[in-house]
Motif scaffolding. Structure first.
Motif, PDB file in Angstrom:
ATOM      1  N   UNK A  40       0.836  -1.213   0.000  1.00 51.47           N
ATOM      2  CA  UNK A  40       0.000   0.000   0.000  1.00 51.47           C
ATOM      3  C   UNK A  40       0.866   1.255   0.000  1.00 51.47           C
ATOM      4  N   UNK A  41       1.944   1.207   0.841  1.00 48.30           N
ATOM      5  CA  UNK A  41       2.858   2.343   0.886  1.00 48.30           C
ATOM      6  C   UNK A  41       3.526   2.545  -0.474  1.00 48.30           C
ATOM      7  N   UNK A  42       3.945   1.425  -1.086  1.00 52.32           N
ATOM      8  CA  UNK A  42       4.572   1.530  -2.407  1.00 52.32           C
ATOM      9  C   UNK A  42       3.599   2.069  -3.445  1.00 52.32           C
ATOM     10  N   UNK A  43       2.359   1.599  -3.363  1.00 49.66           N
ATOM     11  CA  UNK A  43       1.388   2.076  -4.353  1.00 49.66           C
ATOM     12  C   UNK A  43       1.086   3.564  -4.149  1.00 49.66           C
ATOM     13  N   UNK A  44       1.051   3.988  -2.875  1.00 51.26           N
ATOM     14  CA  UNK A  44       0.825   5.412  -2.609  1.00 51.26           C
ATOM     15  C   UNK A  44       2.014   6.227  -3.106  1.00 51.26           C
ATOM     16  N   UNK A  45       3.253   5.705  -2.841  1.00 55.37           N
ATOM     17  CA  UNK A  45       4.442   6.396  -3.356  1.00 55.37           C
ATOM     18  C   UNK A  45       4.421   6.466  -4.875  1.00 55.37           C
ATOM     19  N   UNK A  46       4.040   5.348  -5.505  1.00 53.77           N
ATOM     20  CA  UNK A  46       3.977   5.338  -6.966  1.00 53.77           C
ATOM     21  C   UNK A  46       2.932   6.320  -7.468  1.00 53.77           C
ATOM     22  N   UNK A  47       1.787   6.341  -6.757  1.00 58.42           N
ATOM     23  CA  UNK A  47       0.740   7.274  -7.161  1.00 58.42           C
ATOM     24  C   UNK A  47       1.210   8.716  -7.000  1.00 58.42           C
ATOM     25  N   UNK A  48       1.920   8.989  -5.892  1.00 57.44           N
ATOM     26  CA  UNK A  48       2.448  10.341  -5.694  1.00 57.44           C
ATOM     27  C   UNK A  48       3.469  10.702  -6.767  1.00 57.44           C
ATOM     28  N   UNK A  49       4.334   9.717  -7.086  1.00 58.65           N
ATOM     29  CA  UNK A  49       5.323   9.966  -8.143  1.00 58.65           C
ATOM     30  C   UNK A  49       4.628  10.188  -9.487  1.00 58.65           C
ATOM     31  N   UNK A  50       3.590   9.379  -9.724  1.00 57.10           N
ATOM     32  CA  UNK A  50       2.855   9.549 -10.995  1.00 57.10           C
ATOM     33  C   UNK A  50       2.154  10.909 -11.024  1.00 57.10           C
ATOM     34  N   UNK A  51       1.624  11.290  -9.851  1.00 55.23           N
ATOM     35  CA  UNK A  51       0.972  12.607  -9.791  1.00 55.23           C
ATOM     36  C   UNK A  51       1.990  13.708 -10.025  1.00 55.23           C
ATOM     37  N   UNK A  52       3.177  13.546  -9.405  1.00 57.60           N
ATOM     38  CA  UNK A  52       4.229  14.546  -9.616  1.00 57.60           C
ATOM     39  C   UNK A  52       4.668  14.572 -11.078  1.00 57.60           C
ATOM     40  N   UNK A  53       4.827  13.387 -11.661  1.00 59.01           N
ATOM     41  CA  UNK A  53       5.199  13.313 -13.078  1.00 59.01           C
ATOM     42  C   UNK A  53       4.100  13.921 -13.953  1.00 59.01           C
ATOM     43  N   UNK A  54       2.849  13.623 -13.596  1.00 54.55           N
ATOM     44  CA  UNK A  54       1.737  14.192 -14.359  1.00 54.55           C
ATOM     45  C   UNK A  54       1.726  15.700 -14.239  1.00 54.55           C
ATOM     46  N   UNK A  55       2.019  16.178 -13.020  1.00 59.33           N
ATOM     47  CA  UNK A  55       2.067  17.630 -12.816  1.00 59.33           C
ATOM     48  C   UNK A  55       3.182  18.248 -13.668  1.00 59.33           C
ATOM     49  N   UNK A  56       4.367  17.595 -13.635  1.00 54.76           N
ATOM     50  CA  UNK A  56       5.471  18.099 -14.468  1.00 54.76           C
ATOM     51  C   UNK A  56       5.122  18.030 -15.951  1.00 54.76           C
ATOM     52  N   UNK A  57       4.474  16.927 -16.317  1.00 60.51           N
ATOM     53  CA  UNK A  57       4.091  16.775 -17.722  1.00 60.51           C
ATOM     54  C   UNK A  57       3.059  17.837 -18.115  1.00 60.51           C
ATOM     55  N   UNK A  58       2.131  18.117 -17.201  1.00 63.54           N
ATOM     56  CA  UNK A  58       1.134  19.152 -17.473  1.00 63.54           C
ATOM     57  C   UNK A  58       1.804  20.515 -17.621  1.00 63.54           C
ATOM     58  N   UNK A  59       2.807  20.783 -16.756  1.00 63.48           N
ATOM     59  CA  UNK A  59       3.528  22.048 -16.880  1.00 63.48           C
ATOM     60  C   UNK A  59       4.273  22.105 -18.205  1.00 63.48           C
ATOM     61  N   UNK A  60       4.865  20.951 -18.562  1.00 65.93           N
ATOM     62  CA  UNK A  60       5.575  20.895 -19.836  1.00 65.93           C
ATOM     63  C   UNK A  60       4.608  21.094 -20.991  1.00 65.93           C
ATOM     64  N   UNK A  61       3.437  20.431 -20.923  1.00 61.89           N
ATOM     65  CA  UNK A  61       2.433  20.592 -21.974  1.00 61.89           C
ATOM     66  C   UNK A  61       1.913  22.026 -22.027  1.00 61.89           C
ATOM     67  N   UNK A  62       1.741  22.606 -20.838  1.00 62.11           N
ATOM     68  CA  UNK A  62       1.261  23.994 -20.797  1.00 62.11           C
ATOM     69  C   UNK A  62       2.285  24.922 -21.441  1.00 62.11           C
ATOM     70  N   UNK A  63       3.568  24.695 -21.107  1.00 58.63           N
ATOM     71  CA  UNK A  63       4.618  25.520 -21.720  1.00 58.63           C
ATOM     72  C   UNK A  63       4.669  25.278 -23.224  1.00 58.63           C
TER      73      UNK A  63
END
Length: 164
Positions: A40-63
């Motif tokens: 569960x901890x790993x999945x939450x970490x993965x989800x957080x990392x994916x969210x962070x990656x998605x956020x970075x990707x969204x910023x990249x897409x926005x730029x």
């Protein structure tokens, strides 16, 4: 009163049962529970990392979108400038063509007027010559109708003729 102040045997058996239960839980349930928590901890970490990656990707897409939008605006401005330049060029070309056409039509009109003028002058000359001939004919007829006038005219011509 026995429940509040237990005897040594009850405490011993409760402790043994507790340790046995703790041992059974450690043997059979503790690892799956810890594994599940770790998973569960790993999945939450993965989800957080994916969210962070998605956020970075969204910023990249926005730029990227902002860059594309800026490029599109720049291209639109270039196209508008090019269109304005072509329109101005067409207007200038149309003006030049209109001036040339006006000059050509004016020149043709001047030539036509000159031809009409020449024809009118020729007609006036012809008419004047015809009138002169008509007048001369009438004068001659009147002069020749009278025999005395005829003799006078012959005499006048004879005076002008010089025989050498």
């Amino acid at each position: 009163m026995q429940l509040i102040t237990p005897e040594f045997g009850l405490l011993f058996w409760q402790t043994v049962i507790f340790l046995l239960l703790l041992l059974l839980l450690a043997r059979f349930a503790w690892k799956p529970i810890l594994g599940s928590l770790k998973e569960r901890e790993d999945s939450i970490d993965a989800a957080l990392k994916m969210a962070e990656n998605a956020k970075l990707e969204m910023q990249s897409l926005k730029a990227s979108n902002e860059k594309l939008l800026a490029d599109a605006r720049h291209e639109r401005d270039q196209m508008l400038k090019e269109g304005q330049r072509i329109a101005n060029q067409l207007v200038e070309q149309a003006k030049t063509t209109a001036v040339e056409e006006a000059n050509r039509i004016s020149q043709q009109a001047r030539e036509a007027i000159q031809q009409e003028k020449n024809q009118a002058l020729a007609e006036v000359k012809n008419t004047a010559a015809q009138l002169s001939m008509d007048i001369a004919e009438r004068v001659l007829r009147r002069e020749l109708a009278d025999p005395a006038a005829q003799q006078q005219l012959v005499d006048e011509y004879l005076k002008d003729v010089k025989l050498n």
